[in-house]
Design an enzyme around this catalytic site. Sequence first.
Site, short mmCIF file in Angstrom:
data_model
loop_
_atom_site.label_atom_id
_atom_site.label_comp_id
_atom_site.label_asym_id
_atom_site.label_seq_id
_atom_site.Cartn_x
_atom_site.Cartn_y
_atom_site.Cartn_z
N GLY A 193 41.35 35.86 45.96
CA GLY A 193 41.65 35.76 44.53
C GLY A 193 42.94 35.00 44.31
N ASP A 243 37.89 40.78 39.09
CA ASP A 243 38.65 40.54 37.86
C ASP A 243 38.23 39.26 37.13
OD1 ASP A 243 40.04 42.73 38.79
OD2 ASP A 243 41.73 41.57 39.56
N GLY A 291 46.42 35.70 44.46
CA GLY A 291 47.50 35.68 45.45
C GLY A 291 47.09 34.86 46.66
N ARG A 340 46.36 42.95 51.93
CA ARG A 340 47.19 42.22 50.95
C ARG A 340 48.46 41.76 51.64
NH1 ARG A 340 45.15 42.48 45.92
NH2 ARG A 340 43.99 44.31 45.23
N GLU A 379 42.74 48.65 32.53
CA GLU A 379 43.88 49.28 33.21
C GLU A 379 45.19 48.58 32.83
OE1 GLU A 379 43.55 48.97 37.46
OE2 GLU A 379 43.20 46.81 37.42
N HIS A 429 43.03 44.32 36.61
CA HIS A 429 44.43 43.96 36.82
C HIS A 429 45.05 43.52 35.49
CE1 HIS A 429 47.79 43.49 39.35
NE2 HIS A 429 47.82 42.17 39.37
N GLY A 477 42.27 42.22 47.69
CA GLY A 477 41.33 43.32 47.43
C GLY A 477 39.91 42.87 47.69
O1 F6P Z 1 42.05 42.52 42.07
C1 F6P Z 1 41.04 43.46 42.20
C2 F6P Z 1 41.55 44.82 41.85
O2 F6P Z 1 40.52 45.75 42.05
C3 F6P Z 1 42.12 44.96 40.45
O3 F6P Z 1 41.14 45.10 39.47
C4 F6P Z 1 43.00 46.17 40.62
O4 F6P Z 1 44.05 46.16 39.67
C5 F6P Z 1 43.53 45.99 42.01
O5 F6P Z 1 42.62 45.17 42.70
C6 F6P Z 1 43.71 47.28 42.79
O6 F6P Z 1 44.39 46.96 43.96
P1 F6P Z 1 44.40 47.84 45.28
O7 F6P Z 1 43.07 47.74 45.92
O8 F6P Z 1 45.48 47.26 46.10
O9 F6P Z 1 44.66 49.26 44.84
#
Ligand code: F6P
Length: 358
Positions: free
Chosen positions: A112, A137, A114, A75, A232, A181, A11
């Site tokens: 980050g 995060d 992963g 990702r 969340e 997250h 992300g």
């Molecule tokens: O890791 C950063 C983040 O923004 C988290 O806070 C959130 O849970 C996740 O990425 C959202 O992921 P995506 O962009 O794949 O929807």
Amino acid sequence: MKRIGILTSGGDCQGLNAAIRGVCKALYEEFKQDIEIYGIHDGYRGLIDGDYRKMSPRDFSGILTLGGTILGTSRQPFKLMRVIGDDKKDKVQCMKNNYKKMKLDCLVVLGGNGTHKTANLLNEEGLHVVSLPKTIDNDVWGTEMTFGFHSAVEIATNVLDCIHTTATSHGRVFIVEIMGHKVGWLPLYAGIAGGADVILIPEIPYDIDSVTATLEARNKAGKRFSILAVAEGALSVQEAGLSKKEFKVKRAAMPFPSISYRLANEIAEKTGQEIRVTVPGHFQRGGGPCAYDRVLSTRFGTAAAKLIKEQNYGNMVALQNDSIVPIPLSEVAGKLKTVPKNCEEVMSAKEIGITFGD
Ligand code: F6P
């Protein structure tokens, strides 16, 4: 001639371009004409597919304040890296082949959790890797701070500030759902900075009766409104007792789009109060970096360039005791930096009456 590949993965967040700029400007300063930098597109996807472009010093000018990433990102789940899918590709082998084909001396990875697992895997496979910790995060192990975090705190705090005025006017209960997250750093910091009355984070599972007791006590004290900053990833005490599998099944069956809506429903049923939910979502990752992140990204970037110069590969640059230090990727990979239940920030919030629902 040094040849460096650079990619951003996972992300996005604020400060990625500032960090790319930090690494590359410092490398050009150090090696002058003796360096070639290759921008790899969309994270590991570009390394797997051999999708990249040769960069020039001009590419890194004027991007300090720019949001997102000039390289693109995607990702690529770590658990699928070794899995051969329909495309019949061994992704790890493809990345190794392209690294060799590009004749790289080092791969610079900005990412980050992963991303760091894959960075460590590539390092174990013999590639030279240097990494920088990014994410809103702030959950990358080994560094006190990731870039992107403070910019997101600013945005989430601004949401809470704005919600305050309308909540006061109407005398309502508001839930603001904040990203992060599986960890609670972002809701914790924004909750404190935005004057939330209740902060719920995954590390401190909540008891709904404790949450409603706080709201009712505020009512009795004549307070016209209440604001909850909810992660969340927040979960109840009952959910915390479930196995991973049971938790997944329970959440999949939850008839609400997210935890905040479930909470709103529970609070309304128990107290009869009018509740509103606000979910700023990806807004928290958008726009340019705040001043703190511009500085941190630049410091991380120049520290990464120094590691390349010293051929000190296999490390992530990290902030520790206000200094930037290298940490082996093998130590970082697979670990999460969660909020300690009794950390100073939590205790300080509790001392001014903020409830965590425990
Ligand atoms: O890791 C950063 C983040 O923004 C988290 O806070 C959130 O849970 C996740 O990425 C959202 O992921 P995506 O962009 O794949 O929807």
